[in-house]
Each structure stands twice: as C-alpha cells, then as structure tokens.
Design an enzyme around this catalytic site. Structure first.
Site, PDB file in Angstrom:
ATOM      1  N   TYR A 154      94.054  11.488 -14.088  1.00 53.66           N
ATOM      2  CA  TYR A 154      93.678  10.742 -13.161  1.00 53.66           C
ATOM      3  C   TYR A 154      94.119  10.517 -11.691  1.00 53.66           C
ATOM      4  O   TYR A 154      93.335   9.792 -11.230  1.00 53.66           O
ATOM      5  CB  TYR A 154      94.906   9.320 -14.272  1.00 53.66           C
ATOM      6  N   LYS A 161      94.199   2.466  -8.321  1.00 54.35           N
ATOM      7  CA  LYS A 161      94.875   1.495  -8.561  1.00 54.35           C
ATOM      8  C   LYS A 161      95.894   1.271  -8.224  1.00 54.35           C
ATOM      9  O   LYS A 161      96.299  -0.176  -8.426  1.00 54.35           O
ATOM     10  CB  LYS A 161      95.309   1.800 -10.038  1.00 54.35           C
TER      11      LYS A 161
HETATM   12  P1  NAD Z   1      82.497   0.574 -18.130  1.00 52.59           P
HETATM   13  O1  NAD Z   1      81.967   2.279 -17.163  1.00 52.59           O
HETATM   14  O2  NAD Z   1      82.110  -0.203 -18.655  1.00 52.59           O
HETATM   15  O3  NAD Z   1      83.036   0.092 -16.613  1.00 52.59           O
HETATM   16  C1  NAD Z   1      83.094   0.369 -15.077  1.00 52.59           C
HETATM   17  C2  NAD Z   1      82.073  -0.812 -14.650  1.00 52.59           C
HETATM   18  O4  NAD Z   1      82.014  -0.280 -12.706  1.00 52.59           O
HETATM   19  C3  NAD Z   1      80.156  -0.222 -14.952  1.00 52.59           C
HETATM   20  O5  NAD Z   1      79.532  -0.940 -15.303  1.00 52.59           O
HETATM   21  C4  NAD Z   1      80.145   0.355 -13.589  1.00 52.59           C
HETATM   22  O6  NAD Z   1      78.237   0.007 -13.349  1.00 52.59           O
HETATM   23  C5  NAD Z   1      80.762  -0.531 -12.471  1.00 52.59           C
HETATM   24  N1  NAD Z   1      80.138   0.080 -11.239  1.00 52.59           N
HETATM   25  C6  NAD Z   1      80.866   1.716 -10.673  1.00 52.59           C
HETATM   26  N2  NAD Z   1      80.108   1.577  -9.293  1.00 52.59           N
HETATM   27  C7  NAD Z   1      79.756   0.729  -9.053  1.00 52.59           C
HETATM   28  C8  NAD Z   1      78.938  -0.409  -7.948  1.00 52.59           C
HETATM   29  N3  NAD Z   1      79.081   0.459  -6.843  1.00 52.59           N
HETATM   30  N4  NAD Z   1      78.100  -1.129  -7.445  1.00 52.59           N
HETATM   31  C9  NAD Z   1      78.706  -1.816  -9.135  1.00 52.59           C
HETATM   32  N5  NAD Z   1      79.134  -2.246 -10.198  1.00 52.59           N
HETATM   33  C10 NAD Z   1      79.701  -0.386 -10.242  1.00 52.59           C
HETATM   34  O7  NAD Z   1      84.723   0.963 -17.946  1.00 52.59           O
HETATM   35  P2  NAD Z   1      85.174   0.524 -18.046  1.00 52.59           P
HETATM   36  O8  NAD Z   1      86.355   1.231 -18.673  1.00 52.59           O
HETATM   37  O9  NAD Z   1      85.434  -1.144 -18.996  1.00 52.59           O
HETATM   38  O10 NAD Z   1      85.805  -0.238 -16.888  1.00 52.59           O
HETATM   39  C11 NAD Z   1      86.550  -1.746 -15.949  1.00 52.59           C
HETATM   40  C12 NAD Z   1      88.027  -1.572 -15.112  1.00 52.59           C
HETATM   41  O11 NAD Z   1      88.695  -1.194 -16.297  1.00 52.59           O
HETATM   42  C13 NAD Z   1      87.576  -0.170 -14.543  1.00 52.59           C
HETATM   43  O12 NAD Z   1      87.959  -0.732 -13.438  1.00 52.59           O
HETATM   44  C14 NAD Z   1      89.062   0.451 -14.891  1.00 52.59           C
HETATM   45  O13 NAD Z   1      89.050   1.202 -13.979  1.00 52.59           O
HETATM   46  C15 NAD Z   1      89.586  -0.594 -15.360  1.00 52.59           C
HETATM   47  N6  NAD Z   1      90.438   0.304 -16.522  1.00 52.59           N
HETATM   48  C16 NAD Z   1      89.919   1.220 -17.923  1.00 52.59           C
HETATM   49  C17 NAD Z   1      90.158   1.270 -18.712  1.00 52.59           C
HETATM   50  C18 NAD Z   1      90.216   2.122 -20.173  1.00 52.59           C
HETATM   51  O14 NAD Z   1      90.964   2.901 -20.581  1.00 52.59           O
HETATM   52  N7  NAD Z   1      88.893   2.360 -20.174  1.00 52.59           N
HETATM   53  C19 NAD Z   1      91.856   1.479 -19.006  1.00 52.59           C
HETATM   54  C20 NAD Z   1      92.655   0.536 -17.859  1.00 52.59           C
HETATM   55  C21 NAD Z   1      91.441   0.285 -16.842  1.00 52.59           C
END
Ligand code: NAD
Length: 271
Positions: A154, A161
């Site tokens: 990570y 984070k």
């Molecule tokens: P996802 O890929 O669907 O979402 C990530 C989003 O970030 C995408 O829509 C992407 O377009 C956007 N993004 C990236 N660069 C960008 C920019 N320059 N301008 C605007 N938008 C931008 O994946 P997700 O897992 O749903 O992620 C959403 C959040 O949840 C993130 O912060 C991620 O770290 C967090 N998260 C994910 C998990 C997991 O296991 N998937 C767990 C905990 C937290």
C-alpha cells in the site's frame, strides 16, 4: 427518505464498481439530488448512463488538478442550485509501479502527485463546497486501514491516507462553527479500478475475509449505508471521525485461531 431535498456532490465515480457510485445511488434512493462529475473524458461513456439512471446533474469533466475545471463545476452548482448540503470525496491516485515492493523506493514525483490528488483535493474540494453550505452540511471522504498501520504494497497510498485522516480532523475544527461536519469512512478492501492497482489485491481480499471478526469482506451496501448515516441528520453530532466499515478488521490484534493453525500447518508442510 433520510436525505429528502438535500443536494449532494458525489466525486469519484469511474464505473459501476466505484464505491462513489454505490453511495450516489443510495443517496438518490433516499431523496437526495446528486451532482456527479467525472475525472477525465475517457470516463464519460461509463459515468453518463449511471448519472442518467438516477437523474444526476453536473455530469461534466472535473480533474481535481485542473483549477479551471474545478471553477467551472462549482460555478455551475452555485448558479443552478445555489447551495450544497453534502459532498463525497472518493478520489485517490498513485503510480501503480510504486504500489508494490518497498515504500523506501517511492520517487519524489509520485510522492507529490499522490499527495496532491489523494489528499490536497479534499482540502480544495472542502473549501469550495463548504462555501455553498449556507445552512450547514456534511462532507465524507474514504480512507483505508493502511493509513493507520503498514500494509504490504500500500506504500505511499498509506502515507496519503494518514494525511487524509489528519486533514479530516483539522477541517472539522475549521468548519464546525459553520455547522459543516466532515468525517472519513475507513472502508475494508473491495475490488475496484483504483484498488486493482495495489499489488497482491486478490490475495489480500482472500486473507482479509478470513481475518475479520465477521468472517467476510465489506460490501458496497455496507459502505453506502454508513455514508447515508453520515450525510443524514442522524449523525448531527459526529465530526472529525474516522468511522471503520471493515467487518471489524481494525479492532483485531491477531488472526483467528483456525487461520493461524492453517498457516502454521502449511508452513510445516512446505519445510
Ligand atoms: P475507483 O477507481 O472507482 O475510484 C477512484 C476515483 O478517483 C475514480 O473515479 C477516479 O476517476 C478518481 N480520480 C483519480 N484521479 C483523479 C483526478 N485527478 N481528478 C478527479 N478524480 C480522480 O475506486 P474506489 O476503490 O471506489 O476508490 C474511491 C476511494 O475509496 C479512494 O479514495 C480509495 O482510496 C478509497 N478506498 C478504497 C478501498 C478499496 O479497497 N477499493 C478501500 C478503502 C478506501
């Protein structure tokens, strides 16, 4: 209809696997009007049909590193809606070549870019959105356990984070007098576009499910339910928090006996 009449900006929808999409749909089902921008032109063909299915507005490009696009989005929301009641920040990015191997090998460029997109964007979006929250509001961001403890691969995203969760506490202090609340949901791992870039994600998901007290992984319904609570008036005295929606993983200190025994047996057999 916990969010009846509320206007909520949802960032971070890339496709129908996105946590932001599950949250957008849940908010719309509960009476909210949704604004749903997308990050880059290539995403429009996936995001627009999703937005149409819930009647979302402001389906326009908004890369958080592009000030003109940010001005255009918030200008349009101010002109048409006049105010906001909620905002979801669901944005993270890092070079996937550095989401494997050693954190010590993180490059300066990727460190800066990861922090800019994944952390500074919360500060910028919060400043802009809170100006439109004339009668208070609720902001929610998404984080992961890797910001609290080290998790293999990570790497720099874990450091981002930590900064994101700390930003939530500082922003809560800034915004409280205006009745604007901000909280983070620390979600358990789930397969999405973003998480598929983290090295070893498939095995992490398998092991995680065995290790949580609930013996399963978190689902999109679990995370959208928590977001619904945080956007609603049910959480009116909650701000500055990191709320774990991880089937209890973060509360444990050691893996359950059956998994430990299985691993020890496998290690003995491998000798
Ligand atoms: P996802 O890929 O669907 O979402 C990530 C989003 O970030 C995408 O829509 C992407 O377009 C956007 N993004 C990236 N660069 C960008 C920019 N320059 N301008 C605007 N938008 C931008 O994946 P997700 O897992 O749903 O992620 C959403 C959040 O949840 C993130 O912060 C991620 O770290 C967090 N998260 C994910 C998990 C997991 O296991 N998937 C767990 C905990 C937290």
């Amino acid at each position: 209809m916990l969010l009846k009449g509320k206007k909520i900006l949802i960032t971070g929808v890339a496709n129908d696997w996105s946590m932001a999409w599950a949250i957008a749909r849940r908010c719309a089902e509960n009476g909210a009007e949704i604004a749903m921008p997308y990050a880059m032109p290539a995403l429009e063909k996936r995001v627009r049909p999703l937005a149409e299915s819930i009647g979302a507005k402001f389906v326009q490009e908004c890369n958080v590193q592009n000030d003109e696009q940010m001005d255009s989005l918030f200008g349009a929301i101010e002109r048409e809606w006049g105010h906001l009641d909620g905002m979801l920040h669901a944005i993270a990015f890092s070079d996937k070549n550095e989401l494997t191997g050693r954190y010590a090998d993180t490059s300066r460029d990727n460190f800066k870019n990861t922090m800019d997109i994944s952390v500074y964007s919360l500060v910028d979006l919060t400043r802009r959105a809170s100006k439109l929250m004339h009668d208070g509001g609720s902001i929610v961001t998404l984080t992961y356990f890797g910001g609290e403890k080290s998790v293999p691969n990570y790497n720099v995203m874990g450091v981002a984070k930590s900064a994101l969760e700390s930003s939530v506490r500082y922003l809560a202090s800034d915004l409280g007098r205006d009745k604007v609340r901000i909280n983070a949901i620390s979600a358990g791992p789930i397969m999405t576009l973003a998480s598929s870039g983290v090295g070893g994600m498939k095995s992490l998901l398998r092991l995680n499910a065995e290790q949580t007290p609930l013996r399963r992984n978190m689902t999109l319904d679990d995370v959208s339910g928590a977001a619904l609570y945080l956007f609603s008036d049910l959480s009116s005295a909650v701000t500055g928090e990191t709320h774990h929606v991880d089937c209890g993983y973060s509360t444990t200190g050691m893996m359950p006996n059956e998994l430990k025994d299985m691993l020890l047996k496998a290690m003995d057999e491998a000798k």
